[in-house]
Design an enzyme around this catalytic site. Sequence first.
Site, PDB file in Angstrom:
ATOM      1  N   PHE A  58       0.845  -1.199   0.000  1.00  0.00           N
ATOM      2  CA  PHE A  58       0.000   0.000   0.000  1.00  0.00           C
ATOM      3  C   PHE A  58       0.878   1.246   0.000  1.00  0.00           C
ATOM      4  O   PHE A  58       0.665   2.178   0.772  1.00  0.00           O
ATOM      5  CB  PHE A  58      -0.940  -0.016   1.213  1.00  0.00           C
ATOM      6  N   GLU A  64       3.477   6.642  -4.118  1.00  0.00           N
ATOM      7  CA  GLU A  64       4.667   7.323  -4.628  1.00  0.00           C
ATOM      8  C   GLU A  64       4.787   8.659  -3.912  1.00  0.00           C
ATOM      9  O   GLU A  64       3.796   9.364  -3.713  1.00  0.00           O
ATOM     10  CB  GLU A  64       4.572   7.525  -6.134  1.00  0.00           C
ATOM     11  N   LEU A  72     -10.891  13.529  -1.428  1.00  0.00           N
ATOM     12  CA  LEU A  72     -12.087  14.252  -1.854  1.00  0.00           C
ATOM     13  C   LEU A  72     -11.682  15.580  -2.490  1.00  0.00           C
ATOM     14  O   LEU A  72     -12.439  16.546  -2.417  1.00  0.00           O
ATOM     15  CB  LEU A  72     -13.028  14.491  -0.669  1.00  0.00           C
ATOM     16  N   ALA A  98     -11.449  17.630  -5.643  1.00  0.00           N
ATOM     17  CA  ALA A  98     -11.924  17.607  -7.031  1.00  0.00           C
ATOM     18  C   ALA A  98     -10.831  18.142  -7.945  1.00  0.00           C
ATOM     19  O   ALA A  98      -9.991  18.938  -7.536  1.00  0.00           O
ATOM     20  CB  ALA A  98     -13.176  18.464  -7.152  1.00  0.00           C
ATOM     21  N   CYS A 121      -0.978   3.095 -10.740  1.00  0.00           N
ATOM     22  CA  CYS A 121      -1.740   2.151  -9.906  1.00  0.00           C
ATOM     23  C   CYS A 121      -3.254   2.300 -10.038  1.00  0.00           C
ATOM     24  O   CYS A 121      -3.925   1.367 -10.468  1.00  0.00           O
ATOM     25  CB  CYS A 121      -1.338   2.314  -8.450  1.00  0.00           C
TER      26      CYS A 121
HETATM   27  C1  UGA Z   1      -1.990   4.587  -4.913  1.00  0.00           C
HETATM   28  C2  UGA Z   1      -2.621   4.329  -3.533  1.00  0.00           C
HETATM   29  O1  UGA Z   1      -2.921   5.572  -2.904  1.00  0.00           O
HETATM   30  C3  UGA Z   1      -1.667   3.528  -2.644  1.00  0.00           C
HETATM   31  O2  UGA Z   1      -2.290   3.210  -1.396  1.00  0.00           O
HETATM   32  C4  UGA Z   1      -1.289   2.221  -3.366  1.00  0.00           C
HETATM   33  O3  UGA Z   1      -0.388   1.441  -2.614  1.00  0.00           O
HETATM   34  C5  UGA Z   1      -0.653   2.570  -4.689  1.00  0.00           C
HETATM   35  O4  UGA Z   1      -1.585   3.341  -5.483  1.00  0.00           O
HETATM   36  C6  UGA Z   1      -0.307   1.270  -5.392  1.00  0.00           C
HETATM   37  O5  UGA Z   1      -1.227   0.552  -5.788  1.00  0.00           O
HETATM   38  O6  UGA Z   1       0.863   0.902  -5.450  1.00  0.00           O
HETATM   39  P1  UGA Z   1      -0.235   6.366  -5.878  1.00  0.00           P
HETATM   40  O7  UGA Z   1      -0.467   5.747  -7.212  1.00  0.00           O
HETATM   41  O8  UGA Z   1       1.164   6.649  -5.452  1.00  0.00           O
HETATM   42  O9  UGA Z   1      -0.860   5.428  -4.713  1.00  0.00           O
HETATM   43  O10 UGA Z   1      -1.020   7.740  -5.892  1.00  0.00           O
HETATM   44  P2  UGA Z   1      -2.159   8.440  -5.032  1.00  0.00           P
HETATM   45  O11 UGA Z   1      -1.578   9.272  -3.971  1.00  0.00           O
HETATM   46  O12 UGA Z   1      -3.198   7.461  -4.647  1.00  0.00           O
HETATM   47  O13 UGA Z   1      -2.772   9.446  -6.131  1.00  0.00           O
HETATM   48  C7  UGA Z   1      -3.352   8.909  -7.331  1.00  0.00           C
HETATM   49  C8  UGA Z   1      -3.939   9.994  -8.170  1.00  0.00           C
HETATM   50  O14 UGA Z   1      -5.138  10.486  -7.590  1.00  0.00           O
HETATM   51  C9  UGA Z   1      -3.056  11.218  -8.411  1.00  0.00           C
HETATM   52  O15 UGA Z   1      -3.097  11.539  -9.782  1.00  0.00           O
HETATM   53  C10 UGA Z   1      -3.706  12.309  -7.579  1.00  0.00           C
HETATM   54  O16 UGA Z   1      -3.496  13.590  -8.111  1.00  0.00           O
HETATM   55  C11 UGA Z   1      -5.162  11.909  -7.669  1.00  0.00           C
HETATM   56  N1  UGA Z   1      -6.004  12.419  -6.555  1.00  0.00           N
HETATM   57  C12 UGA Z   1      -5.759  12.035  -5.272  1.00  0.00           C
HETATM   58  C13 UGA Z   1      -7.075  13.253  -6.835  1.00  0.00           C
HETATM   59  O17 UGA Z   1      -7.338  13.602  -8.009  1.00  0.00           O
HETATM   60  N2  UGA Z   1      -7.860  13.700  -5.801  1.00  0.00           N
HETATM   61  C14 UGA Z   1      -7.638  13.330  -4.525  1.00  0.00           C
HETATM   62  O18 UGA Z   1      -8.394  13.757  -3.620  1.00  0.00           O
HETATM   63  C15 UGA Z   1      -6.548  12.489  -4.248  1.00  0.00           C
END
Ligand code: UGA
Length: 455
Positions: A165, A168, A263, A265, A273
């Site tokens: 989990f 990055e 949450l 937007a 991932c």
């Molecule tokens: C995600 C999960 O959060 C990790 O728990 C998991 O271990 C990992 O995938 C994996 O499968 O290895 P990650 O891909 O590093 O982690 O990125 P996130 O922090 O989850 O962000 C993903 C995307 O969602 C980003 O583009 C971010 O900008 C976007 N995001 C995030 C939103 O658009 N709104 C939000 O409120 C939060």
Amino acid sequence: MATAISSAQTKNPKRIGVIGAGHVGLVTAACFAELGHRVACMDIDVERVHELGKGNLPFYEPGLQELVLKHASDRLVFTSDYREAVGQADFVFLAVATPTTALGSADLRHVRSAARAVARVAGGKRPILVSKSTAPVGITETLASVLLAESNGDGPLRVVANPEFLREGTAIRDFLEPDRVVLGADDLAARDAVGALYEPLDCPILYTDIKTAEMVKYASNAFLATKISFINEIAEVCEKVGADVRGVARGMGLDPRIGSDFLSAGIGFGGSCLPKDVRALSYLAAVYGSHPQLLNTVLQINEEQRRRLVTRLRNLLGGLRGTRIAVLGLAFKPGTDDIRDAPALDLIRLLEYEEADVRACDPFAIGATQAHFPDISCESDPYLAATDCDAVILATEWPEFRDIDFDRLRAVMRRPVLADGRNAWDPEEARRHGFVYLGMGLPEDASQRQQRVLV
Ligand code: UGA
């Protein structure tokens, strides 16, 4: 970012092999070394291994290089030889890539061939194989059958599913201070042995059967993606009725059953991932005869976020053809140089299709972007990127872009238009500096309507 380094040390150091020196593999290897184990991290990419030996990482992850350098001369070695990683190991962690196939399923060839190679060189210590690669439910059992087919007189290696989990940008902290560790196994002794590796971390350890552990990973990522698409759908309604999605998210998030994370937007989720795992889960569900409508809609809403912003910009500018647009932020989120499935890339494709002249800008991800889009100009300085532009789109909320100097920005631009794809700027402040400001899910105020006429 201040990286949390655990002071916890194991009282019972083990030998650990990690197969795959990608993001998950390298973080796993460096963190187990930090906990006091002897780790050999193996990758078939000889050049990558050579560079790692010199302390050069193939990607940027805060705190990782420091950990690698700290342990490289002692507890952490890099190799391209399976025998060196596996021969003496008590545990072998599989962390090889599972890319998406054209059909949307996960490509398991690398995982299978790595398991085969591990089984062939496993020494008399009979290491436990721990599956960390994110692959469809059933993969650990597939690995077990690969191991059975490769077993010699000693019998097959035992397997444990241990989904990761790691995010990055905060992966070291996520490993050393996890919310939970999930272990799925049929063999309880193997499961407990892997559990003991995580004991110094002082977090809940959930023991399940193999398939449940694998499903926890997919369901977690799918839920995070669903939260994002949910708030993005609400944002669109907010825009239409004149509400502010930021306040709506705050109000919702105060309910502990909902929670405030994920949450925000914006132009949606990207990375290696969330998009991949939702697609793979949807594919898996369909293969088993289910109808994953929710998952498919989550993906659809996500793709539409980029189109929606470009459409609004086109309407505002009276067409995009021949305009010059700067896209600030190329990495899929701040704190990484990773552009895989980055929303910014979709924006660039859409803008290129509309024959806009795109200037891309990112503090870390320019090289990789240039390889995708050889015809666009890339800058690391946002003011250079914005010079003579008709609009600036904020795609990734890097701190240097959040804190941009509006006066300086306005002075270099041809037309003062900001499209904030992350709601990172203060709309009022932007408008006070003379910008026409487009946010995601925000009410359009009177001053903006007035300025729109001037653009
Ligand atoms: C995600 C999960 O959060 C990790 O728990 C998991 O271990 C990992 O995938 C994996 O499968 O290895 P990650 O891909 O590093 O982690 O990125 P996130 O922090 O989850 O962000 C993903 C995307 O969602 C980003 O583009 C971010 O900008 C976007 N995001 C995030 C939103 O658009 N709104 C939000 O409120 C939060």
